[in-house]
Design an enzyme around this catalytic site. Structure first.
Site, PDB file in Angstrom:
ATOM      1  N   SER A  51       0.803  -1.222   0.000  1.00  0.00           N
ATOM      2  CA  SER A  51       0.000   0.000   0.000  1.00  0.00           C
ATOM      3  C   SER A  51       0.837   1.273   0.000  1.00  0.00           C
ATOM      4  O   SER A  51       0.350   2.323  -0.420  1.00  0.00           O
ATOM      5  CB  SER A  51      -0.939   0.012   1.212  1.00  0.00           C
ATOM      6  OG  SER A  51      -0.230  -0.348   2.377  1.00  0.00           O
ATOM      7  N   ARG A  52       2.061   1.183   0.501  1.00  0.00           N
ATOM      8  CA  ARG A  52       2.856   2.416   0.653  1.00  0.00           C
ATOM      9  C   ARG A  52       4.339   2.136   0.422  1.00  0.00           C
ATOM     10  O   ARG A  52       4.751   0.976   0.340  1.00  0.00           O
ATOM     11  CB  ARG A  52       2.681   2.964   2.081  1.00  0.00           C
ATOM     12  CG  ARG A  52       1.316   3.477   2.361  1.00  0.00           C
ATOM     13  CD  ARG A  52       1.195   4.073   3.765  1.00  0.00           C
ATOM     14  NE  ARG A  52       1.114   3.054   4.801  1.00  0.00           N
ATOM     15  CZ  ARG A  52       1.896   3.032   5.885  1.00  0.00           C
ATOM     16  NH1 ARG A  52       2.822   3.960   6.060  1.00  0.00           N
ATOM     17  NH2 ARG A  52       1.754   2.094   6.791  1.00  0.00           N
ATOM     18  N   VAL A  89      -0.135  -9.772   8.125  1.00  0.00           N
ATOM     19  CA  VAL A  89       0.845 -10.852   7.925  1.00  0.00           C
ATOM     20  C   VAL A  89       1.197 -11.582   9.214  1.00  0.00           C
ATOM     21  O   VAL A  89       1.650 -12.726   9.170  1.00  0.00           O
ATOM     22  CB  VAL A  89       2.158 -10.342   7.264  1.00  0.00           C
ATOM     23  CG1 VAL A  89       1.948  -9.887   5.843  1.00  0.00           C
ATOM     24  CG2 VAL A  89       2.835  -9.267   8.103  1.00  0.00           C
ATOM     25  N   ASN A 115       7.533  -7.893   2.044  1.00  0.00           N
ATOM     26  CA  ASN A 115       7.974  -6.516   2.250  1.00  0.00           C
ATOM     27  C   ASN A 115       7.376  -5.882   3.514  1.00  0.00           C
ATOM     28  O   ASN A 115       7.973  -4.973   4.080  1.00  0.00           O
ATOM     29  CB  ASN A 115       7.592  -5.690   1.010  1.00  0.00           C
ATOM     30  CG  ASN A 115       7.674  -4.206   1.274  1.00  0.00           C
ATOM     31  OD1 ASN A 115       8.750  -3.616   1.264  1.00  0.00           O
ATOM     32  ND2 ASN A 115       6.526  -3.575   1.524  1.00  0.00           N
ATOM     33  N   TYR A 169      14.328  -5.011  15.876  1.00  0.00           N
ATOM     34  CA  TYR A 169      14.258  -4.965  14.401  1.00  0.00           C
ATOM     35  C   TYR A 169      15.483  -5.651  13.782  1.00  0.00           C
ATOM     36  O   TYR A 169      15.356  -6.418  12.823  1.00  0.00           O
ATOM     37  CB  TYR A 169      14.182  -3.485  14.005  1.00  0.00           C
ATOM     38  CG  TYR A 169      14.012  -3.179  12.545  1.00  0.00           C
ATOM     39  CD1 TYR A 169      12.764  -3.286  11.922  1.00  0.00           C
ATOM     40  CD2 TYR A 169      15.083  -2.719  11.786  1.00  0.00           C
ATOM     41  CE1 TYR A 169      12.608  -2.947  10.578  1.00  0.00           C
ATOM     42  CE2 TYR A 169      14.931  -2.377  10.445  1.00  0.00           C
ATOM     43  CZ  TYR A 169      13.693  -2.501   9.843  1.00  0.00           C
ATOM     44  OH  TYR A 169      13.540  -2.159   8.517  1.00  0.00           O
ATOM     45  N   LYS A 200      15.181  -8.934  11.356  1.00  0.00           N
ATOM     46  CA  LYS A 200      15.689  -8.911   9.976  1.00  0.00           C
ATOM     47  C   LYS A 200      16.840  -9.905   9.812  1.00  0.00           C
ATOM     48  O   LYS A 200      16.953 -10.552   8.757  1.00  0.00           O
ATOM     49  CB  LYS A 200      16.129  -7.493   9.590  1.00  0.00           C
ATOM     50  CG  LYS A 200      14.988  -6.478   9.532  1.00  0.00           C
ATOM     51  CD  LYS A 200      13.954  -6.820   8.468  1.00  0.00           C
ATOM     52  CE  LYS A 200      13.001  -5.667   8.204  1.00  0.00           C
ATOM     53  NZ  LYS A 200      11.950  -6.000   7.226  1.00  0.00           N
ATOM     54  N   ILE A 237      15.886   4.722   3.263  1.00  0.00           N
ATOM     55  CA  ILE A 237      15.058   4.970   2.086  1.00  0.00           C
ATOM     56  C   ILE A 237      13.939   5.940   2.490  1.00  0.00           C
ATOM     57  O   ILE A 237      13.360   5.805   3.580  1.00  0.00           O
ATOM     58  CB  ILE A 237      14.439   3.645   1.562  1.00  0.00           C
ATOM     59  CG1 ILE A 237      15.515   2.560   1.365  1.00  0.00           C
ATOM     60  CG2 ILE A 237      13.627   3.890   0.287  1.00  0.00           C
ATOM     61  CD1 ILE A 237      16.578   2.840   0.324  1.00  0.00           C
TER      62      ILE A 237
HETATM   63  P1  NAP Z   1       6.212   1.969   5.259  1.00  0.00           P
HETATM   64  O1  NAP Z   1       6.237   3.091   4.287  1.00  0.00           O
HETATM   65  O2  NAP Z   1       5.999   2.248   6.699  1.00  0.00           O
HETATM   66  O3  NAP Z   1       5.140   0.875   4.744  1.00  0.00           O
HETATM   67  C1  NAP Z   1       4.955  -0.278   5.494  1.00  0.00           C
HETATM   68  C2  NAP Z   1       4.048  -1.204   4.728  1.00  0.00           C
HETATM   69  O4  NAP Z   1       3.915  -2.421   5.490  1.00  0.00           O
HETATM   70  C3  NAP Z   1       2.661  -0.636   4.534  1.00  0.00           C
HETATM   71  O5  NAP Z   1       2.194  -1.035   3.266  1.00  0.00           O
HETATM   72  C4  NAP Z   1       1.870  -1.321   5.637  1.00  0.00           C
HETATM   73  O6  NAP Z   1       0.480  -1.487   5.350  1.00  0.00           O
HETATM   74  C5  NAP Z   1       2.529  -2.672   5.669  1.00  0.00           C
HETATM   75  N1  NAP Z   1       2.304  -3.397   6.925  1.00  0.00           N
HETATM   76  C6  NAP Z   1       2.671  -3.035   8.167  1.00  0.00           C
HETATM   77  N2  NAP Z   1       2.252  -3.947   9.058  1.00  0.00           N
HETATM   78  C7  NAP Z   1       1.601  -4.903   8.355  1.00  0.00           C
HETATM   79  C8  NAP Z   1       0.933  -6.096   8.695  1.00  0.00           C
HETATM   80  N3  NAP Z   1       0.843  -6.501   9.975  1.00  0.00           N
HETATM   81  N4  NAP Z   1       0.367  -6.834   7.715  1.00  0.00           N
HETATM   82  C9  NAP Z   1       0.430  -6.435   6.414  1.00  0.00           C
HETATM   83  N5  NAP Z   1       1.051  -5.305   6.030  1.00  0.00           N
HETATM   84  C10 NAP Z   1       1.629  -4.546   6.995  1.00  0.00           C
HETATM   85  O7  NAP Z   1       7.594   1.147   5.202  1.00  0.00           O
HETATM   86  P2  NAP Z   1       8.733   1.017   4.074  1.00  0.00           P
HETATM   87  O8  NAP Z   1       9.817   1.942   4.428  1.00  0.00           O
HETATM   88  O9  NAP Z   1       8.143   1.028   2.734  1.00  0.00           O
HETATM   89  O10 NAP Z   1       9.265  -0.449   4.454  1.00  0.00           O
HETATM   90  C11 NAP Z   1       9.014  -1.580   3.653  1.00  0.00           C
HETATM   91  C12 NAP Z   1       9.983  -2.667   4.071  1.00  0.00           C
HETATM   92  O11 NAP Z   1      11.323  -2.198   3.881  1.00  0.00           O
HETATM   93  C13 NAP Z   1       9.872  -3.050   5.541  1.00  0.00           C
HETATM   94  O12 NAP Z   1      10.069  -4.439   5.683  1.00  0.00           O
HETATM   95  C14 NAP Z   1      11.042  -2.319   6.181  1.00  0.00           C
HETATM   96  O13 NAP Z   1      11.472  -2.950   7.349  1.00  0.00           O
HETATM   97  C15 NAP Z   1      12.045  -2.375   5.073  1.00  0.00           C
HETATM   98  N6  NAP Z   1      13.100  -1.369   5.149  1.00  0.00           N
HETATM   99  C16 NAP Z   1      12.802  -0.047   5.038  1.00  0.00           C
HETATM  100  C17 NAP Z   1      13.824   0.877   5.103  1.00  0.00           C
HETATM  101  C18 NAP Z   1      13.588   2.350   4.975  1.00  0.00           C
HETATM  102  O14 NAP Z   1      14.549   3.128   5.167  1.00  0.00           O
HETATM  103  N7  NAP Z   1      12.407   2.815   4.655  1.00  0.00           N
HETATM  104  C19 NAP Z   1      15.151   0.452   5.287  1.00  0.00           C
HETATM  105  C20 NAP Z   1      15.407  -0.900   5.390  1.00  0.00           C
HETATM  106  C21 NAP Z   1      14.374  -1.803   5.302  1.00  0.00           C
HETATM  107  P3  NAP Z   1      -0.634  -0.344   5.744  1.00  0.00           P
HETATM  108  O15 NAP Z   1      -0.466   0.733   4.712  1.00  0.00           O
HETATM  109  O16 NAP Z   1      -1.936  -1.050   5.658  1.00  0.00           O
HETATM  110  O17 NAP Z   1      -0.294   0.121   7.105  1.00  0.00           O
END
Ligand code: NAP
Length: 242
Positions: free
Chosen positions: A10-11, A60, A88, A153, A157, A186
């Site tokens: 979604s995001r 999830v 993801n 976290y 991971k 990111i």
């Molecule tokens: P984000 O913008 O906060 O988006 C999180 C996404 O996960 C949303 O689509 C959310 O859905 C979904 N989500 C959360 N809890 C959930 C659940 N219980 N069941 C199903 N969906 C769930 O995060 P992002 O930065 O895009 O992160 C995506 C992935 O990349 C994550 O695994 C994160 O740990 C990893 N990551 C991110 C970064 C970074 O700097 N951003 C760095 C390293 C790794 P809703 O919209 O419905 O809430």
């Protein structure tokens, strides 16, 4: 039609991955947990570019919800299977370990680690039967390096990285690959509370990454070009972890 499922589509990074897989010709199942509006926005973006997709809601971290949602999809699509799974969905709840509450540990484990387990266990069976599949897990720099304030976290991971390597060996003979991508910082909702100006000084490239830069690597791992790559973790971090 080929199908791909992106948890947390979604995001943020998940949305970019949905768009990229759609460009590759996949019908994309966009999973979300609570933000229906943003899930609809991802679907609209796919449709605007002429792609197809559908929204599939489940948490999830809830085994029964995952099972019900997937069984319902298979009942409606008896002749199809999901050949690409991108794990993801993720959250962070940062605090120093000495102050960490049980739920801050548990929630992060439940979503980042158990979420990977519930959905992967269900979808891998069909990938093995069909003798083709791609599983891509979105992990983190934290899971490789460990970051202070993120013991929960980092542990979740790192566990997914171990699972990626083990599962890759279980399924390799059936032409199912299992890999991980490890982003650094990111620009998404997850990082909007961080002090970007201070943190980017630590990054050799001097900036945060974009979700599209992660999605491009995921797309490569999903493609035929990555047919001999499995059990790998690819960092996408502007040189932060070397
Ligand atoms: P984000 O913008 O906060 O988006 C999180 C996404 O996960 C949303 O689509 C959310 O859905 C979904 N989500 C959360 N809890 C959930 C659940 N219980 N069941 C199903 N969906 C769930 O995060 P992002 O930065 O895009 O992160 C995506 C992935 O990349 C994550 O695994 C994160 O740990 C990893 N990551 C991110 C970064 C970074 O700097 N951003 C760095 C390293 C790794 P809703 O919209 O419905 O809430």
């Amino acid at each position: 039609m080929k199908y791909a499922l992106v948890t947390g589509g979604s995001r943020g990074i998940g949305r970019s991955i949905c768009l990229k897989l759609s460009e590759m010709g996949y019908n994309v199942l966009i999973n979300y947990c609570s933000n229906e509006t943003e899930a609809n926005n991802t679907l609209s973006m796919i449709n605007e570019k002429g792609g197809e997709g559908e929204i599939i809601k489940f948490d999830v971290s809830k085994s029964e919800e995952v099972e019900t949602a997937i069984e319902t999809w298979f009942l409606k699509n008896p002749d199809n299977y999901i050949e690409v799974l991108v794990n993801n969905a993720g959250i962070r709840k940062d605090t120093l370990l000495m102050w960490m509450k049980n739920e801050e540990w548990q929630d992060v484990m439940d979503i980042n680690l158990n979420g990977f387990f519930y959905i992967t266990r269900r979808l891998i069976k069909d990938m093995m039967i069909k003798k083709f599949g791609r599983i891509i897990n979105v992990v983190s720099l934290s899971g490789l390096k460990g970051l202070p304030g993120q013991v929960n976290y980092s542990a979740a991971k790192a566990a997914v990285i171990g699972a990626t390597k083990a599962l890759a060996q279980e399924v390799a003979r059936k032409k199912v690959t299992v890999n991980a991508v490890a982003p650094g910082f990111i620009v998404t909702d997850m990082t909007k509370d961080l002090k970007e100006d201070d943190l980017k000084a630590m990054i050799p490239m001097g900036r945060f990454g974009n979700p599209e830069e992660v999605a491009d690597v995921v797309a490569f791992l999903a493609s035929d070009k990555a047919s001999y790559v499995t059990g790998e973790v690819i960092s996408i971090n502007g040189g932060l972890y070397t």
